[in-house]
Design a protein around this motif. Structure first.
Motif, PDB file in Angstrom:
ATOM      1  N   ASP A 185       0.832  -1.204   0.000  1.00 57.66           N
ATOM      2  CA  ASP A 185       0.000   0.000   0.000  1.00 57.66           C
ATOM      3  C   ASP A 185       0.869   1.258   0.000  1.00 57.66           C
ATOM      4  N   ARG A 369       0.351  -0.923 -10.246  1.00 58.36           N
ATOM      5  CA  ARG A 369      -0.443   0.306 -10.238  1.00 58.36           C
ATOM      6  C   ARG A 369       0.077   1.274  -9.184  1.00 58.36           C
ATOM      7  N   CYS A 373      -1.939   9.637 -11.392  1.00 59.94           N
ATOM      8  CA  CYS A 373      -3.142   9.673 -12.231  1.00 59.94           C
ATOM      9  C   CYS A 373      -2.868  10.486 -13.500  1.00 59.94           C
ATOM     10  N   TYR A 431      -5.562  14.248  -8.704  1.00 58.77           N
ATOM     11  CA  TYR A 431      -5.918  12.856  -8.422  1.00 58.77           C
ATOM     12  C   TYR A 431      -7.381  12.585  -8.727  1.00 58.77           C
ATOM     13  N   THR A 432      -7.681  11.334  -9.047  1.00 57.47           N
ATOM     14  CA  THR A 432      -9.068  10.917  -9.164  1.00 57.47           C
ATOM     15  C   THR A 432      -9.690  10.859  -7.774  1.00 57.47           C
ATOM     16  N   GLU A 433     -11.013  10.833  -7.726  1.00 57.40           N
ATOM     17  CA  GLU A 433     -11.701  10.783  -6.432  1.00 57.40           C
ATOM     18  C   GLU A 433     -11.318   9.524  -5.661  1.00 57.40           C
ATOM     19  N   ASP A 434     -11.198   8.397  -6.349  1.00 53.71           N
ATOM     20  CA  ASP A 434     -10.841   7.152  -5.693  1.00 53.71           C
ATOM     21  C   ASP A 434      -9.426   7.210  -5.125  1.00 53.71           C
ATOM     22  N   THR A 435      -8.500   7.776  -5.896  1.00 56.18           N
ATOM     23  CA  THR A 435      -7.115   7.895  -5.431  1.00 56.18           C
ATOM     24  C   THR A 435      -7.024   8.817  -4.225  1.00 56.18           C
ATOM     25  N   HIS A 437      -9.290   9.299  -2.003  1.00 53.16           N
ATOM     26  CA  HIS A 437      -9.840   8.556  -0.858  1.00 53.16           C
ATOM     27  C   HIS A 437      -8.796   7.622  -0.260  1.00 53.16           C
ATOM     28  N   TRP A 438      -8.121   6.853  -1.108  1.00 57.29           N
ATOM     29  CA  TRP A 438      -7.172   5.879  -0.609  1.00 57.29           C
ATOM     30  C   TRP A 438      -5.918   6.536  -0.036  1.00 57.29           C
ATOM     31  N   THR A 460      -7.518  13.468   5.106  1.00 60.24           N
ATOM     32  CA  THR A 460      -8.968  13.456   5.234  1.00 60.24           C
ATOM     33  C   THR A 460      -9.455  14.838   5.657  1.00 60.24           C
TER      34      THR A 460
END
Length: 463
Positions: A185, A369, A373, A431-435, A437-438, A460
């Motif tokens: 991660d 991956r 982005c 960044y994308t929304e998903d990126t 978040h993570w 956050t």
């Protein structure tokens, strides 16, 4: 962040030296001046400067900051610097510049303070190519944690795609190894997430067997800008992935290192690299050579060690301001819109307005991956202005006008290493929304006290 001791911040700083084995400089003390970044336009006034020489110095600083309510940030060269205030401790890593090359494995292990020139010097005698950016004076780690868009990006992809592993100090003060198999991660987030998940102390990278290339730059007079830019946009369409190119409208001052033919006037630079069949690379450039008479032609077969000569980026520190837009296409209408705001007669104050062709290998997902982005952009538009006090506001305003001019073809996105700022809207562009978040979730895990929550990091949003 709460302060769990009764010491004031000033009192606590006096004890910082007990937590590290290296030099610590408070404001006004020798060594504090090392906080001044390459981009001197950034206001950098930290609480203290830790001149780190080991990973333990970094970890000790982070643990001290967590105990006393400070934040920590890192700097090797300061090319992408943003402001730092008096509640932040700056870890300066320029002394950690070791570089060990394994020619048989085609890898290099590089310290946090190394510049790409250090790696070029160590690797190119073996016929191996480190995938650096356009400026060899830039720090290796900062470039790679931002993805890394180099002069061969269409051929090899983002430079971070060729990272094998990191050693990193996380916000909870631990020194960890991050690879595809270990702390995967962290490995995902460190490639593109900048310093969000930790302070990298060393990185292991692949070296490619590229000993030479055909490349350099063609320089044309500004009066030929329209013909050259229109021809370049058309010529780009059919280029193979072995070729990389960018074009820049330049207004370079008469400074040391600037060729006399280019100084004090508007010029257009067509930057070019080709690998593989070098004779074919020369043939592919012929249409651009025929567009107009060049002021200077530096394109030739070059050793990879000379890769920095393609862009010829400035070496000495200076005050700069940047803006970036990513484009989905470059029709003739976009070229004309750009010429109107940045070409001859426009009154543009920008030192450089650059279009860089992307695509190719960059657009494909790598084997592992990452948090990097915006791979699908066709072109990058970058403005670089000198932020001298008398014109700084004008330069920033005009950069916005340049971006607005190409808005119909822009994606609304940016890349991590370009146009650094504290703009709260910037993370959503990068960044994308998903990126997002993570990255934020991982930051909560590895930095629960928010010690690294300063600079261009993702956290956050709390109400």
């Amino acid at each position: 962040m709460t302060v769990p001791t009764e010491l004031t911040h000033d009192d606590a700083l006096q004890t910082l030296r007990a937590h590290v084995t290296t030099h610590v400089a408070l404001p006004g003390e020798p060594g504090y001046e090392r906080c001044v970044p390459w981009n001197v336009a950034a206001a950098v006034t930290p609480a203290a400067v830790v001149l780190a020489t080991t990973p333990e110095d970094v970890a000790g600083t982070v643990r001290f900051a967590a105990a006393h309510g400070f934040t920590v940030t890192v700097q090797a060269t300061g090319h992408g610097a943003v402001g730092i205030g008096p509640r932040t401790i700056l870890v300066q890593t320029s002394a950690m510049k070791h570089c060990t090359v394994d020619p048989r494995a085609r890898t290099a292990r590089v310290g946090a303070g190394a510049r790409w020139q250090d790696v070029l010097d160590a690797a190119t005698p073996h016929g191996l190519a480190p995938l650096c950016g356009s400026a060899p004076g830039v720090g290796v780690v900062g470039f790679l944690t931002g993805g890394g868009i180099g002069p061969l990006v269409r051929t090899v992809g983002a430079s971070s795609d060729h990272v094998r592993g990191f050693e990193v100090v996380t916000g909870d003060g631990r020194l960890l190894r991050a690879t595809p198999e270990c702390n995967a991660d962290l490995f995902w987030g460190l490639r593109g997430g900048k310093a969000t998940l930790g302070i990298v102390t060393s990185v292991e990278i692949d070296l490619l067997p590229i000993a030479e290339f055909y490349g350099g730059a063609l320089f044309f007079d500004g009066s030929d800008a329209a013909a050259v830019l229109r021809a370049w946009a058309s010529w780009c369409v059919d280029l193979p992935e072995t070729v990389n190119t960018s074009i820049a409208i330049q207004q370079l001052p008469p400074l040391p290192g600037v060729p006399e033919a280019l100084a004090g006037r508007m010029t257009v630079a067509v930057r070019y690299t080709a690998v593989g069949d070098l004779a074919e690379g020369e043939r592919l450039l012929a249409p651009m050579r025929a567009v107009a008479s060049s002021l200077l032609d530096t394109v030739a077969v070059m050793a990879y060690a000379a890769i920095g000569a393609v862009h010829g980026d400035p070496v000495d520190p200076m005050p700069v301001t940047e803006n970036q837009a990513l484009l989905s296409s470059l029709p003739i209408e976009a070229v004309d819109a750009l010429l109107a705001v940045a070409g001859p007669g426009s009154g543009s104050p920008q030192a450089i307005v650059e279009l860089r062709m992307l695509g190719g290998a960059l657009a494909r997902e790598p084997r592992h991956r990452s948090a990097f982005c915006r791979r699908d952009a066709a072109f990058s538009l970058l403005t670089i202005g000198v932020a001298a006090p008398a014109i700084a506001a004008t330069v920033v305003e005009h950069a916005g006008a340049v971006a607005s001019a190409v808005a119909p073809w822009a994606t609304g996105e940016q890349m991590p290493n370009f146009a650094p700022s504290y703009d709260p809207a910037r993370p959503a562009r990068v960044y994308t929304e998903d990126t997002l978040h993570w990255l934020a979730a991982l930051a909560d895990r590895y930095d629960p006290a928010g010690v690294l929550a300063t600079g261009q990091v993702i956290r956050t949003v709390r109400g």
